[in-house]
Motif scaffolding. Structure first.
Motif, PDB file in Angstrom:
ATOM      1  N   UNK A  89       0.785  -1.226   0.000  1.00  0.00           N
ATOM      2  CA  UNK A  89       0.000   0.000   0.000  1.00  0.00           C
ATOM      3  C   UNK A  89       0.824   1.287   0.000  1.00  0.00           C
ATOM      4  N   UNK A  90       1.987   1.258   0.615  1.00  0.00           N
ATOM      5  CA  UNK A  90       2.732   2.509   0.836  1.00  0.00           C
ATOM      6  C   UNK A  90       3.958   2.695  -0.047  1.00  0.00           C
ATOM      7  N   UNK A  91       4.458   1.628  -0.635  1.00  0.00           N
ATOM      8  CA  UNK A  91       5.666   1.757  -1.464  1.00  0.00           C
ATOM      9  C   UNK A  91       5.309   1.935  -2.924  1.00  0.00           C
ATOM     10  N   UNK A  92       6.014   2.758  -3.675  1.00  0.00           N
ATOM     11  CA  UNK A  92       7.057   3.638  -3.164  1.00  0.00           C
ATOM     12  C   UNK A  92       6.481   4.779  -2.345  1.00  0.00           C
ATOM     13  N   UNK A  93       7.216   5.193  -1.314  1.00  0.00           N
ATOM     14  CA  UNK A  93       6.727   6.296  -0.490  1.00  0.00           C
ATOM     15  C   UNK A  93       7.562   6.486   0.758  1.00  0.00           C
ATOM     16  N   UNK A  94       7.223   7.537   1.552  1.00  0.00           N
ATOM     17  CA  UNK A  94       8.059   7.927   2.686  1.00  0.00           C
ATOM     18  C   UNK A  94       7.783   7.105   3.948  1.00  0.00           C
ATOM     19  N   UNK A  95       7.737   5.781   3.793  1.00  0.00           N
ATOM     20  CA  UNK A  95       7.514   4.894   4.931  1.00  0.00           C
ATOM     21  C   UNK A  95       8.593   3.818   4.941  1.00  0.00           C
ATOM     22  N   UNK A  96       9.307   3.703   6.074  1.00  0.00           N
ATOM     23  CA  UNK A  96      10.319   2.665   6.241  1.00  0.00           C
ATOM     24  C   UNK A  96       9.736   1.553   7.098  1.00  0.00           C
ATOM     25  N   UNK A  97       9.933   0.311   6.663  1.00  0.00           N
ATOM     26  CA  UNK A  97       9.446  -0.846   7.416  1.00  0.00           C
ATOM     27  C   UNK A  97      10.613  -1.533   8.105  1.00  0.00           C
ATOM     28  N   UNK A  98      10.481  -1.754   9.406  1.00  0.00           N
ATOM     29  CA  UNK A  98      11.473  -2.546  10.140  1.00  0.00           C
ATOM     30  C   UNK A  98      10.880  -3.938  10.327  1.00  0.00           C
ATOM     31  N   UNK A  99      11.540  -4.923   9.734  1.00  0.00           N
ATOM     32  CA  UNK A  99      11.063  -6.319   9.775  1.00  0.00           C
ATOM     33  C   UNK A  99      12.241  -7.213  10.161  1.00  0.00           C
ATOM     34  N   UNK A 100      11.975  -8.487  10.516  1.00  0.00           N
ATOM     35  CA  UNK A 100      13.103  -9.374  10.827  1.00  0.00           C
ATOM     36  C   UNK A 100      14.034  -9.504   9.620  1.00  0.00           C
ATOM     37  N   UNK A 101      15.329  -9.486   9.862  1.00  0.00           N
ATOM     38  CA  UNK A 101      16.277  -9.607   8.751  1.00  0.00           C
ATOM     39  C   UNK A 101      16.229 -11.039   8.215  1.00  0.00           C
ATOM     40  N   UNK A 102      16.294 -11.192   6.893  1.00  0.00           N
ATOM     41  CA  UNK A 102      16.234 -12.522   6.274  1.00  0.00           C
ATOM     42  C   UNK A 102      17.537 -13.286   6.551  1.00  0.00           C
ATOM     43  N   UNK A 103      17.417 -14.615   6.644  1.00  0.00           N
ATOM     44  CA  UNK A 103      18.617 -15.438   6.832  1.00  0.00           C
ATOM     45  C   UNK A 103      19.567 -15.200   5.668  1.00  0.00           C
ATOM     46  N   UNK A 104      20.835 -15.057   5.971  1.00  0.00           N
ATOM     47  CA  UNK A 104      21.861 -14.891   4.941  1.00  0.00           C
ATOM     48  C   UNK A 104      21.604 -13.714   4.000  1.00  0.00           C
ATOM     49  N   UNK A 105      20.947 -12.680   4.480  1.00  0.00           N
ATOM     50  CA  UNK A 105      20.751 -11.496   3.643  1.00  0.00           C
ATOM     51  C   UNK A 105      22.125 -10.928   3.284  1.00  0.00           C
ATOM     52  N   UNK A 106      22.359 -10.644   1.997  1.00  0.00           N
ATOM     53  CA  UNK A 106      23.662 -10.113   1.597  1.00  0.00           C
ATOM     54  C   UNK A 106      23.800  -8.630   1.954  1.00  0.00           C
ATOM     55  N   UNK A 107      24.013  -8.354   3.239  1.00  0.00           N
ATOM     56  CA  UNK A 107      24.050  -6.990   3.763  1.00  0.00           C
ATOM     57  C   UNK A 107      25.250  -6.866   4.692  1.00  0.00           C
TER      58      UNK A 107
END
Ligand code: AMP
Ligand code: MG
Length: 318
Positions: free
Chosen positions: A91-109
């Motif tokens: 509903x909100x993307x793209x837009x000025x809302x950041x979502x904090x969610x659990x990080x995915x396993x092995x996320x390349x970050x």
């Protein structure tokens, strides 16, 4: 690159965007306009690139970074989404809302991006320039505001230049930003509870109504400070004392006006949206003025007014 004394400012046209993408791919740092404020971008998958953001800003390294992606599909490679977070993202993307969610396993970050937290902050920005950059990058971009840590956020290329000249590789000039305030940060947890960790352009009342059946945020027992460690009390500081809820300026005060209260810099005569878009420009003007103090008119706490008051109270904190 980052060691030079002067940072080049280029128009955010096809050529400028291509140059920005080349620098980012090589691990450099570039200021890019978004619809909120100018972001200082680096590829989020390389520790050396992310380290340059912290160094250029002088940002404390316990303060995690928002990861910008081009769409929900790309976001899902980095964060774990459930029904609620999918709905909000849809509903909100793209837009000025950041979502904090659990990080995915092995996320390349790079680890510094999440500051070791089990969560990740993700956003799909809604600005033609930032989106064009993200389209051409095959990696996500970590991008906090493009200013020295603790100072006023930039809503123009000139603000970025004044704060970070010589410390970053390039500034893409895309004109003044629209929303003018940093994104709303919304945490959605595996147990279905949610909480606004930072007020912003998307109001908490709207989120409760639209996505959570009018239920209010249920994070009281959780420590928002631990979850969003970057939300320091003193922030957005113009470097001078700030007096809030002022009806009239004293002789040595630069007055920031709103509504019927006029000022040296006027936020808006009637619109909170316009006031949000102009807030940092007025704060930059007040910081540059010869007056040693700043006074700010009362701002109603409705809608984006809550976010404006959040930033003002941080600007006033010492
Ligand atoms: P900004 O300074 O605009 O980049 O916003 C960064 C803020 O987002 C941080 O100070 C945190 O409050 C929040 N944030 C970023 N990453 C995370 C995360 N992984 N978990 C929780 N909050 C986060
Ligand atoms: Mg910032």
């Amino acid at each position: 690159m980052s060691g030079k004394n002067v940072t080049e400012v280029v128009p955010a046209d096809a050529e400028g965007i291509a140059k920005a993408v080349r620098i980012l791919a090589l691990g450099g740092i570039v200021a890019v306009p978004t619809e909120t404020v100018y972001g200082l971008a680096a590829r989020a998958d390389k520790a050396e690139a992310v380290a340059k953001i912290y160094a250029a800003k002088g940002r404390p390294d316990f303060n995690p970074l928002i990861v910008h992606v081009r769409d929900v599909d790309q976001a899902k490679r980095f964060g774990e989404f459930d029904g609620a977070s999918e709905d909000v993202a849809g509903g909100e993307w793209p837009g000025p809302l950041t979502l904090v969610v659990p990080v995915a396993d092995n996320a390349p970050i790079a680890r510094a991006v999440t500051a070791g937290l089990p969560s990740i902050a993700l956003r799909v920005p809604n600005h033609a320039v930032m989106r064009a950059v993200l389209e051409k990058c095959d990696f996500p971009l970590a991008a906090p505001s493009a200013n020295r840590s603790g100072f006023i956020s930039p809503t123009s290329a000139a603000h970025v230049k004044a704060s970070l000249d010589g410390r970053i590789d390039l500034i893409l000039d895309g004109g003044a930003t629209q929303a003018g305030l940093e994104s709303t940060i919304l945490a959605i947890r595996a147990d279905g509870t949610w909480q606004v960790l930072r007020p912003g352009p998307v109001s908490e009342a709207y989120l409760a109504e639209t996505y959570f059946g009018g239920r209010s945020a249920s994070g009281a027992e959780l420590n928002a400070k631990l979850e969003a460690p970057g939300q320091l009390a003193s922030h957005y500081a113009p470097g001078k004392p700030v007096r809030l809820n002022a009806i009239e300026p004293r002789a040595d005060e630069f007055m920031i006006g709103f509504g019927a209260v006029s000022g040296d810099c006027m936020l808006s005569e009637h619109s909170l949206e316009e006031a949000a878009a102009r807030l940092y420009d007025c704060l930059h003007q007040s910081a540059a003025s010869a007056k040693p103090r700043i006074a700010v008119a009362p701002i109603p706490n409705d809608g984006v007014g809550a976010a404006i008051n959040d930033r003002l109270s941080r600007a006033a904190a010492d």
